[in-house]
Design a protein around this motif. Structure first.
Motif, PDB file in Angstrom:
ATOM      1  N   GLY A 120       3.808   6.307   4.290  1.00  0.00           N
ATOM      2  CA  GLY A 120       5.099   5.611   3.618  1.00  0.00           C
ATOM      3  C   GLY A 120       6.164   5.648   4.684  1.00  0.00           C
ATOM      4  O   GLY A 120       6.218   6.860   5.544  1.00  0.00           O
ATOM      5  N   ASN A 134      12.690   2.595   4.909  1.00  0.00           N
ATOM      6  CA  ASN A 134      13.052   1.267   4.999  1.00  0.00           C
ATOM      7  C   ASN A 134      12.221   0.217   4.920  1.00  0.00           C
ATOM      8  O   ASN A 134      12.382  -0.875   5.540  1.00  0.00           O
ATOM      9  N   THR A 135      11.016   0.327   4.580  1.00  0.00           N
ATOM     10  CA  THR A 135       9.889  -0.582   4.735  1.00  0.00           C
ATOM     11  C   THR A 135       9.185  -0.550   3.530  1.00  0.00           C
ATOM     12  O   THR A 135       8.959   0.507   2.795  1.00  0.00           O
ATOM     13  N   GLY A 136       9.152  -1.829   2.757  1.00  0.00           N
ATOM     14  CA  GLY A 136       8.714  -1.921   1.411  1.00  0.00           C
ATOM     15  C   GLY A 136       6.979  -1.629   1.344  1.00  0.00           C
ATOM     16  O   GLY A 136       6.454  -1.415   0.362  1.00  0.00           O
ATOM     17  N   ARG A 137       6.474  -1.654   2.505  1.00  0.00           N
ATOM     18  CA  ARG A 137       4.975  -1.669   2.473  1.00  0.00           C
ATOM     19  C   ARG A 137       4.602  -0.234   3.086  1.00  0.00           C
ATOM     20  O   ARG A 137       5.456   0.174   3.646  1.00  0.00           O
ATOM     21  N   GLU A 138       3.328   0.148   2.930  1.00  0.00           N
ATOM     22  CA  GLU A 138       2.833   1.280   3.537  1.00  0.00           C
ATOM     23  C   GLU A 138       1.963   1.159   4.290  1.00  0.00           C
ATOM     24  O   GLU A 138       1.122   0.181   3.958  1.00  0.00           O
TER      25      GLU A 138
END
Length: 74
Positions: free
Chosen positions: A6, A9-13
């Motif tokens: 994770g 500040n990023t919606g994807r992993e």
């Protein structure tokens, strides 16, 4: 083994499979964090490299090392 990372500040992993053991990856991550390294470099099972800034790590999930079964079992 599957690794999921994770990033703040990023919606994807970031998710990939690696041939390294969980202990090897754990030691590499702990070492980078203790030494205040600016990034960590990991390699997947196909040979691709991933460089992740340690300042932006939200979490690292290490999957199980067991192989998956294929087919039907009684």
């Amino acid at each position: 083994m599957e690794i999921r990372i994770g990033i703040i500040n990023t919606g994807r992993e970031l998710s990939f499979d690696t041939s390294s053991t969980a202990d090897e990856v754990r030691a590499q991550v702990v070492s980078a964090l203790e030494e205040n390294a600016s990034h960590i470099s990991l390699t997947d099972a196909k040979g691709s490299s991933y460089i992740v800034p340690t300042a932006n790590l939200a979490y690292i999930e290490l999957g199980t090392e067991e192989t998956r079964r294929v087919g039907f079992f009684a």
